[in-house]
Design a protein around this motif. Structure first.
Motif: not given
Length: 224
Positions: A102-108, A134-138
């Motif tokens: 899922e992506t929101k405002n370039g943040r995956v 921009k960034s990835v939340k794993n």
């Protein structure tokens, strides 16, 4: 009109005016003629220099050419999600079908199950390499293949129980909350009216039997 043409025309005019002045001004005409020749030569040099500059610009590599904008065109979240999935499917270290993106405002955001810590790290690395990220939340959970089926059955049951508990609450039921479970870890996404509702959603999910922890990624509509 080119600069070279202008210089040539100016030189011709100077010579013509000197000749019209009569014999007494022949020496002036000669001087003017020499000046005109010098102007013409200067024009030729200027024209050749311009041609060389133009040829050099044509032969320059694309990356070396200057543009009016130094920034890339913005890409949409859906484009980033699609490109991330394609990259994950192509990575032999990761089984892309097990991962939700899922992506929101370039943040995956990465959710799902993988076989090992190596696969989890590889998935994050792959997602970060996609243009526009921009960034990835794993939030991937490591589950051994031998336990996958049993864990998935439990996860489905936990998800159903959490959804039922949320529906029982009149305030939360009106909110747009999506529930997913991976290896006992519940993820909440969507939008709630205020921070109190967000906290209540976490508490409601956490109380359900089988839930190990709750990842609250809810968006608060009224942040006051």
């Amino acid at each position: 009109m080119k600069t070279s043409d202008t210089l040539r025309l100016g030189g011709a005019l100077v010579i013509g005016l000197a000749l019209m002045a009569g014999p007494s001004h022949l020496s002036a005409a000669t001087t003017a003629e020499k000046a005109g020749e010098k102007a013409e030569k200067a024009a030729d040099r200027a024209e050749k220099a311009a041609d060389r500059a133009e040829d050099a610009a044509k032969d320059a590599p694309v990356g070396d050419r200057r543009t009016t904008s130094t920034t890339k065109e913005p890409v949409s979240d859906s484009w980033i999600t699609a490109k991330s999935k394609i990259a994950l499917f192509a990575d032999g270290r990761v089984k892309g079908r097990q991962i939700n993106v899922e992506t929101k405002n370039g943040r995956v955001m990465l959710r799902g199950k993988v076989d090992s810590d190596e696969a989890k790290n590889a998935a994050e690395e792959t997602a970060k390499s996609v243009d526009g990220v921009k960034s990835v939340k794993n939030e991937l959970q490591v589950v051994a293949p031998s336990k996958r089926e049993a864990v998935e059955e439990k996860d489905d049951a936990i998800t159903d129980r959490v959804k039922r508990e949320i529906k029982k609450d009149s305030r939360l039921n009106k909110a747009n909350i999506d529930v997913k479970t991976n290896a006992g870890v519940v993820s909440l996404t969507g939008e709630v009216p205020d921070i109190t509702s967000s906290a209540k959603a976490s508490w409601t999910a956490w109380k359900v039997v089988g839930v190990k922890s709750v990842k609250n990624d809810l968006t608060v509509k009224d942040k006051k």
